[in-house]
Design a protein around this motif. Structure first.
Motif, PDB file in Angstrom:
ATOM      1  N   ARG A  82       0.834  -1.202   0.000  1.00 34.06           N
ATOM      2  CA  ARG A  82       0.000   0.000   0.000  1.00 34.06           C
ATOM      3  C   ARG A  82       0.869   1.254   0.000  1.00 34.06           C
ATOM      4  NH1 ARG A  82      -2.485  -2.980   4.473  1.00 34.06           N
ATOM      5  NH2 ARG A  82      -4.569  -3.677   3.891  1.00 34.06           N
ATOM      6  N   ASP A 122      -1.139   6.810   1.924  1.00 33.92           N
ATOM      7  CA  ASP A 122      -2.550   7.207   1.903  1.00 33.92           C
ATOM      8  C   ASP A 122      -3.479   5.998   1.980  1.00 33.92           C
ATOM      9  OD1 ASP A 122      -1.842   9.889   1.767  1.00 33.92           O
ATOM     10  OD2 ASP A 122      -2.177  10.045  -0.401  1.00 33.92           O
ATOM     11  N   GLN A 123      -3.157   4.942   1.266  1.00 32.12           N
ATOM     12  CA  GLN A 123      -3.981   3.726   1.300  1.00 32.12           C
ATOM     13  C   GLN A 123      -3.917   3.067   2.674  1.00 32.12           C
ATOM     14  OE1 GLN A 123      -2.082   1.746  -1.970  1.00 32.12           O
ATOM     15  NE2 GLN A 123      -3.681   2.327  -3.426  1.00 32.12           N
ATOM     16  N   GLU A 159      -6.056   5.044   5.022  1.00 32.23           N
ATOM     17  CA  GLU A 159      -7.465   4.775   4.714  1.00 32.23           C
ATOM     18  C   GLU A 159      -7.887   3.398   5.211  1.00 32.23           C
ATOM     19  OE1 GLU A 159     -10.061   4.302   0.693  1.00 32.23           O
ATOM     20  OE2 GLU A 159      -8.811   6.108   0.836  1.00 32.23           O
TER      21      GLU A 159
END
Length: 64
Positions: free
Chosen positions: A34, A37-38, A41
């Motif tokens: 990832r 940001d992922q 999230e």
């Protein structure tokens, strides 16, 4: 660590523009493939994400 503190540390280490690019585009194996940001999230702990960034970019221990 709060996300705002994490983002501030990232910007302090890399500069605002590069920090944004790293968070958006750099894929970390330690984060399960990832981006930052992922990972945020997905709910990964910010300390774990920061550690992955530090390891990947070989940030010295005194700045971790």
């Amino acid at each position: 660590m709060r996300i705002t503190a994490f983002r501030a540390m990232l910007a302090e280490e890399f500069g605002v523009s590069r920090a944004d690019t790293i968070a958006r585009d750099h894929v970390f194996a330690a984060l399960g493939g990832r981006t930052v940001d992922q990972a945020l999230e997905a709910g990964l702990p910010t300390k774990e994400i920061w550690q992955a960034v530090c390891d990947a970019f070989e940030i010295p221990a005194e700045r971790r």
